[in-house]
Design an enzyme around this catalytic site. Structure first.
Site, PDB file in Angstrom:
ATOM      1  N   ASP A  15       0.793  -1.247   0.000  1.00 45.25           N
ATOM      2  CA  ASP A  15       0.000   0.000   0.000  1.00 45.25           C
ATOM      3  C   ASP A  15       0.823   1.295   0.000  1.00 45.25           C
ATOM      4  O   ASP A  15       0.495   2.236   0.751  1.00 45.25           O
ATOM      5  CB  ASP A  15      -0.966   0.019   1.198  1.00 45.25           C
ATOM      6  N   ASP A  53      -4.526  -0.887  -1.766  1.00 50.07           N
ATOM      7  CA  ASP A  53      -5.820  -0.663  -1.121  1.00 50.07           C
ATOM      8  C   ASP A  53      -6.738  -0.045  -2.177  1.00 50.07           C
ATOM      9  O   ASP A  53      -6.354   0.946  -2.828  1.00 50.07           O
ATOM     10  CB  ASP A  53      -5.607   0.294   0.065  1.00 50.07           C
ATOM     11  N   HIS A  55     -10.733   0.835  -2.814  1.00 50.67           N
ATOM     12  CA  HIS A  55     -12.101   0.852  -2.284  1.00 50.67           C
ATOM     13  C   HIS A  55     -13.086   1.549  -3.228  1.00 50.67           C
ATOM     14  O   HIS A  55     -12.740   2.562  -3.849  1.00 50.67           O
ATOM     15  CB  HIS A  55     -12.134   1.624  -0.958  1.00 50.67           C
ATOM     16  N   LYS A 113      -7.143  -4.978  -2.971  1.00 50.05           N
ATOM     17  CA  LYS A 113      -7.913  -5.502  -1.832  1.00 50.05           C
ATOM     18  C   LYS A 113      -8.798  -4.407  -1.265  1.00 50.05           C
ATOM     19  O   LYS A 113      -8.469  -3.221  -1.375  1.00 50.05           O
ATOM     20  CB  LYS A 113      -6.954  -6.015  -0.753  1.00 50.05           C
ATOM     21  N   CYS A 158      -2.133  -2.671   7.542  1.00 47.95           N
ATOM     22  CA  CYS A 158      -2.016  -3.572   6.389  1.00 47.95           C
ATOM     23  C   CYS A 158      -0.712  -4.363   6.384  1.00 47.95           C
ATOM     24  O   CYS A 158      -0.689  -5.518   5.958  1.00 47.95           O
ATOM     25  CB  CYS A 158      -2.224  -2.798   5.099  1.00 47.95           C
TER      26      CYS A 158
HETATM   27  C1  VGL Z   1      -4.711   0.792   5.661  1.00 47.54           C
HETATM   28  C2  VGL Z   1      -6.262   1.704   7.050  1.00 47.54           C
HETATM   29  C3  VGL Z   1      -7.240   1.560   6.081  1.00 47.54           C
HETATM   30  C4  VGL Z   1      -3.285   0.383   5.462  1.00 47.54           C
HETATM   31  C5  VGL Z   1      -5.653   0.649   4.680  1.00 47.54           C
HETATM   32  O1  VGL Z   1      -2.829   0.313   4.303  1.00 47.54           O
HETATM   33  O2  VGL Z   1      -2.599   0.134   6.473  1.00 47.54           O
HETATM   34  N1  VGL Z   1      -5.024   1.313   6.839  1.00 47.54           N
HETATM   35  N2  VGL Z   1      -6.931   1.029   4.897  1.00 47.54           N
HETATM   36 ZN    ZN Z   2      -8.339   1.003   3.310  1.00 44.51          ZN
END
Ligand code: VGL
Ligand code: ZN
Length: 211
Positions: A15, A53, A55, A113, A158
Site C-alpha cells: 500500500d 488498497d 475501495h 484488496k 495492512c
Molecule cells: C490501511 C487503514 C485503512 C493500510 C488501509 O494500508 O494500512 N489502513 N486502509
Molecule cells: Zn483502506
C-alpha cells in the site's frame, strides 16, 4: 544479523499509495521516507509483489458512510469491530495510485484488496471476514517461493495483517521495520508488533540485508 536474499525470496510492498503519503487523506507520518529505501531493497529481490488498497467510494470502512461517526471511531460489523477511516484509496482516484516514486519495474503482481463494499481488507491475503481470499496465497504457493519480506504502509494495519496471514499460510515472514511506517492510533503500533511476534513474524531492519 546478516541476511542474504535468495532468488526465491519475495519482497511484499504494501500500500505505498498517495493517500497514505504526506498530502494524502490518510497520510502516515514519514511514509515518504521509506520509498527510497524500498527502491534500494527492491534491487536485491528477484520477486516483488505489491498490494494496493482499492475501495469503492461508498466503502463500509469510511466514516462518511456512518452518519455522525468520525474517523478513527469504531463500529461493529458482521465480522467484528471496524475502525472508521477518512475516505481513502477510492478506485480510479489519484490517492489510490501507487507512488510513482516507487521504482520497482520488475514487480510481478499487484494484489488489489478492499474492493468489496461490505468488507474491509487490511491483509493482502484475506478480507476482514477472514473467509474471502484475495488469491495471494494461491499465487505464492503455485510459484513455490521462499521467505516473505514485508515493507510499506501502514505497519500497524495492512503490513501487520499481511505479515500475520503470511505466517499463517506457512511462510517465514520478516517485516523490515525501517521500511515501514505506522498510523499508531490508540496504541495500535505496539499491539501490532506484539501480535506479529506471537505469530512468529521476525522483526528486522534494512541494515540486516543491505549491510
Ligand atoms: C490501511 C487503514 C485503512 C493500510 C488501509 O494500508 O494500512 N489502513 N486502509
Ligand atoms: Zn483502506
Amino acid at each position: 544479523m546478516n541476511i542474504t536474499i535468495a532468488p526465491e525470496d519475495v519482497l511484499v510492498v504494501v500500500d505505498v499509495q498517495y493517500d497514505f503519503l504526506p498530502g494524502g487523506s490518510l497520510a502516515v507520518a514519514g511514509g515518504d521516507e521509506i520509498v527510497p529505501l524500498i527502491n534500494t531493497l527492491g534491487k536485491h529481490f528477484t520477486n516483488v509483489v505489491l498490494t494496493q488498497d482499492w475501495h469503492p467510494a461508498d466503502h463500509v470502512s469510511f466514516a462518511s458512510q456512518h452518519g455522525g461517526k468520525a474517523a478513527f471511531e469504531t463500529v461493529e460489523l458482521s465480522y467484528g469491530t471496524q475502525v472508521l477511516w477518512p475516505d481513502h484509496c477510492v478506485w480510479g482516484t489519484h490517492g489510490a495510485e501507487i507512488s510513482h516514486d516507487l521504482h520497482l519495474p520488475h514487480a510481478q503482481l499487484i494484489i488489489r484488496k478492499g474492493y468489496n463494499r461490505e468488507i474491509d481488507s487490511y491483509s493482502g491475503f484475506q478480507e476482514a471476514d477472514r473467509q474471502t481470499l484475495t488469491g495471494l496465497a494461491g499465487y505464492l504457493n503455485e510459484r513455490d517461493v521462499g521467505r516473505l519480506f514485508v515493507v510499506g504502509l501502514a505497519t500497524d494495519f495492512c503490513v501487520a495483517w499481511t505479515a500475520i496471514d503470511g505466517a499463517a499460510a506457512g511462510y517465514d515472514v520478516l517485516v523490515i521495520e525501517d521500511a515501514a511506517r505506522g498510523i499508531d492510533n490508540g496504541g495500535s503500533l505496539e499491539r501490532a508488533w506484539a501480535d506479529m511476534e506471537e505469530a512468529g513474524v521476525q522483526r528486522i531492519v534494512s541494515k540486516d540485508i543491505l549491510g
